[in-house]
Design an enzyme around this catalytic site. Sequence first.
Site, short mmCIF file in Angstrom:
data_model
loop_
_atom_site.label_atom_id
_atom_site.label_comp_id
_atom_site.label_asym_id
_atom_site.label_seq_id
_atom_site.Cartn_x
_atom_site.Cartn_y
_atom_site.Cartn_z
N LYS A 124 9.65 -17.54 -6.55
CA LYS A 124 10.80 -18.09 -7.28
C LYS A 124 12.04 -17.78 -6.48
O LYS A 124 12.08 -16.82 -5.71
CB LYS A 124 10.91 -17.44 -8.67
CG LYS A 124 11.61 -18.31 -9.68
CD LYS A 124 10.67 -19.33 -10.26
CE LYS A 124 11.36 -20.37 -11.09
NZ LYS A 124 10.41 -21.22 -11.82
N ASP A 146 14.09 -26.06 -10.74
CA ASP A 146 13.96 -25.29 -11.98
C ASP A 146 15.28 -25.58 -12.72
O ASP A 146 15.94 -26.59 -12.43
CB ASP A 146 13.75 -23.80 -11.68
CG ASP A 146 13.34 -23.00 -12.92
OD1 ASP A 146 12.18 -23.07 -13.32
OD2 ASP A 146 14.19 -22.31 -13.52
N GLY A 168 16.98 -27.81 -25.63
CA GLY A 168 17.39 -28.27 -24.31
C GLY A 168 17.53 -29.78 -24.28
O GLY A 168 17.16 -30.48 -25.24
#
Length: 447
Positions: free
Chosen positions: A124, A164, A236
């Site tokens: 990540k 992301d 979201g």
Amino acid sequence: MKTAEIMANLQAKHPGENEYLQAVQEVLESIEEVYNQHPEFEKAKIVERMVEPDRIFTFRVTWVDDKGDVQTNLGYRIQFNSAIGPYKGGLRFHKAVVPSMLKFLGFEQTFKNALTTLPMGGAKGGSDFDPVGKSNDEIMRFCQAFMTELWNCIGPDQDIPAGDVGVGGREIGYMYGMYKKLAREYNTGVLTGKGATWGGSILRPEATGFGALYFTEHLLKKAGKDIKDKTVALSGFGNVAWGAATKAKELGAKVVAISGPDGVCEIPDGITDEMIDYMLDMRASNRNKVEDMATKFPGKAKFTAGKKAWSVKCDIALPCAFQNELSEDDAKELKANGCWCCCEVSNMGCQPGAIHFFQHNGVLFAPGKAVNAGGVATSGLEMTQNASHISWSAKEVDDKLHFIMESIHEQCVKYGTQPDGTIDYVKGANIAGFMKVATAMLEQGII
Ligand code: 2IT
């Protein structure tokens, strides 16, 4: 292995890294019993090695904003685990990014990638750059500056970043452009989530949301239920929420709420195709306000400031935004309003108290690393297409995504079925992912 002992050591070593410690704790709790049946794991100190990233790159990113002022951010890439394949995972651009957040995400990614059936290790990265309110030019300059540091750490057989939170197709495009200029090679496979005309996989933008709904379908089928005509509240309005809303509507469910950091939009008659399309404009505007939906569709979407999607009555809750976005109180409110299923689409979207509440109060629950794995799985499919210089049709990709989500569900059932016949999806996903990574580590020796 004793979870408490390992956690105490980690806490002493990494004080204040709460998200990372939370993610590790959840996994260790679920695997402890299985781990202790394998003395060879203990001997090779698999857990002690697995909880630490292989390496962390930290770098300064300096760029010039539209006013001509010099701005400095921090950039990171955490290469967590490469036991089953090259490092793979997204980049997050968000003002709250710190090493603890990226360590939790890299740790989760390692298990998630193992579940996909594809050979990908975990990674990540990202930056504390805040895209909110930034112009397109500022986004481009930042992405270019970020890549001038990152490009040396990545490669198509080494480490393959993707998007992301805060990083979508536009940002991947700007980063790829700069990568190509620096590397002087057309290595399409070095990033995934690319544009469809230059190496991106068809359906990658939709894949996280679509895969989450395919997983939800399997979970419901196993429980003797069906998604058709059910009400869905999701949080979201970014890429993941957009894909989830699209597929939920297509499968006959009614999406009655979306939310943002500013509040919730209730949509009592269900989200429409126009609203789903408008989510893309909301994301591209960098305003980060869900209220824009209510302004655009007055009378159809009702905005309430400061409230979460979990305050809206629904059958199924789909957290699609950020870690720890659903608390124990939210879980209680959902249940009190009749919610009976929560599929976590965001990474670690539910707080431990919420998961515990769901699991002990008859609410079906599945964790993010299983539910949202369709995103990275389709990144894996993009890598395969890039490596063989071809591009598959939407049907080919969708068929493979279906197969992968079904297989992830089966792995959860295999490892998560309890003596009373119920399925603990948290345990199932963690044990299945762990067994694959641990076995590979063991076979590759002490490194
Ligand atoms: O959390 C995730 O799985 C992602 N952000 C996608 C990662 C990827 O490499 O596609």
